[in-house]
Design an enzyme around this catalytic site. Structure first.
Site, PDB file in Angstrom:
ATOM      1  N   ASP A 218       0.832  -1.209   0.000  1.00  0.00           N
ATOM      2  CA  ASP A 218       0.000   0.000   0.000  1.00  0.00           C
ATOM      3  C   ASP A 218       0.862   1.253   0.000  1.00  0.00           C
ATOM      4  O   ASP A 218       0.528   2.256   0.645  1.00  0.00           O
ATOM      5  CB  ASP A 218      -0.929   0.027   1.236  1.00  0.00           C
ATOM      6  CG  ASP A 218      -1.755  -1.248   1.388  1.00  0.00           C
ATOM      7  OD1 ASP A 218      -2.246  -1.741   0.360  1.00  0.00           O
ATOM      8  OD2 ASP A 218      -1.893  -1.731   2.525  1.00  0.00           O
ATOM      9  N   GLU A 416     -11.881   0.264  -3.010  1.00  0.00           N
ATOM     10  CA  GLU A 416     -11.063   0.802  -1.931  1.00  0.00           C
ATOM     11  C   GLU A 416      -9.930   1.624  -2.536  1.00  0.00           C
ATOM     12  O   GLU A 416      -9.886   1.840  -3.735  1.00  0.00           O
ATOM     13  CB  GLU A 416     -10.477  -0.349  -1.110  1.00  0.00           C
ATOM     14  CG  GLU A 416      -9.705  -1.341  -1.982  1.00  0.00           C
ATOM     15  CD  GLU A 416      -9.224  -2.563  -1.231  1.00  0.00           C
ATOM     16  OE1 GLU A 416      -9.500  -2.664  -0.033  1.00  0.00           O
ATOM     17  OE2 GLU A 416      -8.561  -3.400  -1.854  1.00  0.00           O
TER      18      GLU A 416
END
Ligand SMILES: [Ca+2]
Ligand SMILES: [Ca+2]
Ligand SMILES: [Ca+2]
Length: 791
Positions: A218, A416
């Protein structure tokens, strides 16, 4: 982030690994004598009915204090200490303790148990004793934990024998008692197995993944002060390769409460800054449990630049901590989460995570967050195509509060990982798409042009708070498995940053995991970067992932102290934080050492520019762990020519600096530090490196041809620009002459006769010898001359 993924850092220690060392037995109990009050002790609470009052008493068997338990509600209500992680199945332990009861109405003698609660309904009596009223009795026995017993929960407590209704005879079953001198002697558990990545995780010449010695997911790229910082979910935290098979269990996101940070000023050589303990009981924000999917921003607040690190506290909420620099130190200005079910406009969201900040040019800031299952009130096709599960909200001027209500980001097929950057007045929102399924209305068909499963889509808007579905612009990045093959699928999480005129796209892929374990990866992800390019109309050219990555922005400057944990490539090493600040990044920045350095391991830097004069010496700050170890400084490859050898002395305990001379380290080379020494033991720990230039004397040289009486001459002149005299030698094919002690500002001159009527164009050499800062220096320069025909 990570919900729908499909799909040591310390080394082996400093002990010679010739044979397994049996750890010496030790007392596993903390504060067994209660001389430190009740530290380490609490009342057994294994059942809801268990309750008692625990206090310190001066009526001790030994020392000045013991424990007194009163107001017991069950036979199990007694003093407890948690031994989870300290005891092992199959091991035998010796238990001793002193116990006393005194109540007048109680029986003349009473049995007591030392009992272990293994969690759930599993209790085992370990050792018992029968006490005589008013006298200290002794527990003195051994117990062996069954080989098959789970010890993930192991809590020792003291109690009276069980009976169903002890309150019917409280003087017999629920008497007060005192406890002192508790000990459980046994072998402590072995250290956890090594997390060191033994394969070469980032191949020489390749720039993806960014690092090969640990994981990170991420990634959020943040540019500040000429460096790119990558903040990442610490996928290495739960990585636990089996010592025999080398395969770790699958990643458990619930255990992750740290953020991993690396930085670079060239996008190839990355410095490991270690982990930020963000969440958990010892975290910067202890009211949060997890730290996933970081987002980073800086802003001037009250005249001071501050740094704001946002992160997902699991799926349900998001939070922010504040840094004094991109490297910290960190503090929490909040005592509760920033984004949660009480955030206006965020109420319908299932996942209020993946927070990504944007600081606009006018100083107004925004936060993008959200994801997860779409509202069941929508028609199935809408739940699939336009789930409306992402939000945008304005941040307060302090960056740690929100203002107003969150608005919907109507990103097609959104899942997301929202992220926004601004370019040429336009706002770009990118996000990760969902994989369908019942959370999104079942297996629907995407509308034409909408993303497939697990892709990065993007939108373009003129307004950072207005994201209608019409702003959708296409797929920015297909799923990474399209580029990296079997075992690399799953969802993704991207960011975009601008660095020195170019745009870059960050994403993750389990490529290091794949290099360790082949195509059956366990979900441990690695950071990647590709360049991002735009079409004339502002749309983005779809990104292709590859191992080559991006070009090195600048050559590496070796002429300063830089951290040894700066890695272009590496093999077999690990990193760990050490005390004290960083010599390169400042006293308040974290500092790491390179550890687990074995014979055959290596670390390397890409495209180091030694300059035309070259490097004279290399200095390592290190700790010596083995005798007869050496570090070879090699050029261009792990087997390349040796420019110098650092012979490290015998182990001395502390940090020391060792310098070695270099030869041939000129120009631009990849530099490999290869570690050699006795096999089977750690050789050194490395803190930092420094190269020093080969000092040059400021001498000048010119050469000319001329004709005299039909013969050609080559005239050479050298000037001494130094502040002290130098010896100068002029070298030509037609003769050599040395001038000693040429004064500052003076010249050495000689016209060399060729004894020929013609001379070809050529080069002469000027060799100067003097001292610079007390050190003997020889500088060699050349000068070219033209040809001439004199007849
Ligand atoms: Ca005591
Ligand atoms: Ca190693
Ligand atoms: Ca260091």
């Amino acid at each position: 982030m990570a919900f729908a993924a499909i799909g040591a850092l310390l080394g082996a220690g400093l002990v010679a690994a010739a044979a397994p060392v049996q750890a010496a037995d030790e007392n596993l109990i903390v504060n067994g004598g209660f001389e430190n009050g009740l530290t380490g002790w609490f009342v057994n609470n294994g059942n809801a009915a268990d309750s008692a009052t625990l206090a310190s008493t001066a009526d001790a068997y030994a020392g000045a204090a013991a424990a007194l338990v009163t107001s017991r509600t069950t036979t199990g209500s007694g003093p407890m200490q948690d031994l989870s992680g300290k005891v092992q199945a199959g091991q035998t332990y010796a238990l001793t303790a002193r116990i006393k009861y005194e109540n007048a109405a109680g029986p003349a003698t009473k049995q007591f148990f030392a009992t272990m609660h293994y969690g759930g309904g599993t209790y085992t009596n370990l050792v018992s004793t029968v006490a005589t009223k008013g006298q200290w009795a002794q527990f003195n026995g051994t117990f062996t934990i069954p080989a098959g017993q789970s010890v993930s929960t192991a809590r020792l407590f003291f109690e009276t024998p069980w009976t169903a209704t002890p309150s019917a005879a409280p003087d017999t079953h629920l008497m007060d008692f005192k406890l002192d001198d508790v000990s459980v002697i046994g072998a402590p558990p072995p250290p956890p197995p090594s997390k060191t990545v033994e394969v070469v995780g980032k191949l020489p010449g390749e720039h993806n993944p960014l690092i090969g010695h640990k994981f990170g997911a991420d990634g959020f790229g943040f540019v500040h002060g000429g460096r790119v910082y990558m903040y990442m979910t610490n996928d290495t935290q739960g990585y636990a390769p089996d010592p025999v098979t080398g395969v770790s269990a699958a990643i458990n996101y619930g255990n992750i409460n740290q953020i991993t940070l690396i930085s670079s000023d060239d996008l190839v050589n990355w410095t490991d800054h270690g982990e930020i303990q963000v969440a958990g009981p010892n975290g910067v924000a202890p009211f949060t449990s997890n730290s996933w999917a970081p987002g980073m921003a800086s802003k001037m607040v009250d005249g001071k630049e501050k740094f704001f690190l946002y992160y997902a506290n699991g799926g349900g909420s998001s939070n922010v901590i504040t840094g004094e620099s991109p490297l910290g130190p960190w503090s929490s200005e909040r005592t509760s989460t920033l984004i949660n079910g009480g955030t206006p406009g965020a109420e319908p969201l299932v996942w209020r995570f993946d927070p990504a900040p944007l600081v606009d040019d006018d100083g107004q800031s925004y936060l993008y967050f959200g994801g997860g299952p779409a509202a069941t009130s929508m028609p199935a096709a809408e739940r699939f195509n336009n789930p409306k599960n992402i939000r945008a909200i304005e941040l307060g001027d302090d960056m740690v509060s929100t203002q107003g209500s969150a608005v919907v980001v109507d990103a097609p097929v959104a899942f997301e990982a929202g992220h926004v950057f601004k370019r040429q007045g336009k706002y770009y929102f990118s996000y990760s798409s969902h994989f369908g399924g019942s959370d999104f209305g079942g297996n629907q068909t995407p509308l034409p042009g909408y993303p497939g499963g697990g892709q990065i889509g993007y939108m373009i808007s003129d307004n950072p708070m207005s994201w209608t579905k019409e702003t959708y612009a296409g797929v920015l990045f297909p799923n990474q498995s399209q580029f990296f093959g079997a075992g690399t699928g799953g969802n993704n999480h991207q960011s975009v940053f601008e660095f020195e005129g170019k745009y870059y796209f960050t994403y993750h892929a389990p490529t290091l995991n794949k290099r360790i374990n082949g195509n059956t990866t366990q979900g441990y992800r690695s950071p990647h970067i590709q360049e991002l390019t735009f079409n004339p109309d502002g749309t983005i050219q779809q990104v292709a992932g590859n191992y080559a990555g991006v070009g090195q922005v600048r050559n590496f400057n070796p002429y300063h102290v830089f951290e040894a944990e700066t890695l272009g490539w590496s093999k077999g090493i690990a990193t760990a934080k050490i005390d004290g600040g960083s010599a390169q990044f400042g006293a308040s920045a974290p500092n790491l050492a390179v550890r687990d350095v074995d014979n055959g391991d290596w670390t390397a830097l890409s495209a180091v520019d030694f300059g035309a004069g070259g490097a004279k010496t290399v200095t390592a700050k290190l700790r010596v762990l083995a005798s007869d170890a050496r570090i070879q400084v090699r050029l261009d490859s792990v087997t390349g020519p040796v420019a110098g050898t650092i012979q490290v002395g015998p182990p001395s305990g502390g940090w020391t600096e060792v310098t070695a001379a270099l030869d041939g380290a000129t120009g631009v080379h990849d530099v490999y530090f290869t570690y050699e020494g006795p096999a089977g033991q750690d050789l050194v720990e490395l803190d930092s490196w420094k190269f020093d230039r080969r000092a040059d004397l400021p001498v000048t040289a010119t050469a000319q041809t001329r004709c005299t009486a039909g013969k050609a001459y080559v005239a050479v002149q050298a000037g001494n620009g130094h502040t002290t005299p130098v010896d100068i030698t002029l070298e030509t094919p037609y003769g050599t002459r040395t001038f000693t002690g040429v004064a500052p500002g003076a010249n050495a001159y000689q016209s060399f006769a060729t004894r020929s009527s013609t001379v070809a164009a050529g080069t002469v050499t000027v060799r100067a010898h003097g001292t610079v800062d007390g050190t003997d220096v020889t500088t060699v320069i050349t000068a070219a001359h033209s040809g001439a025909t004199c007849a």
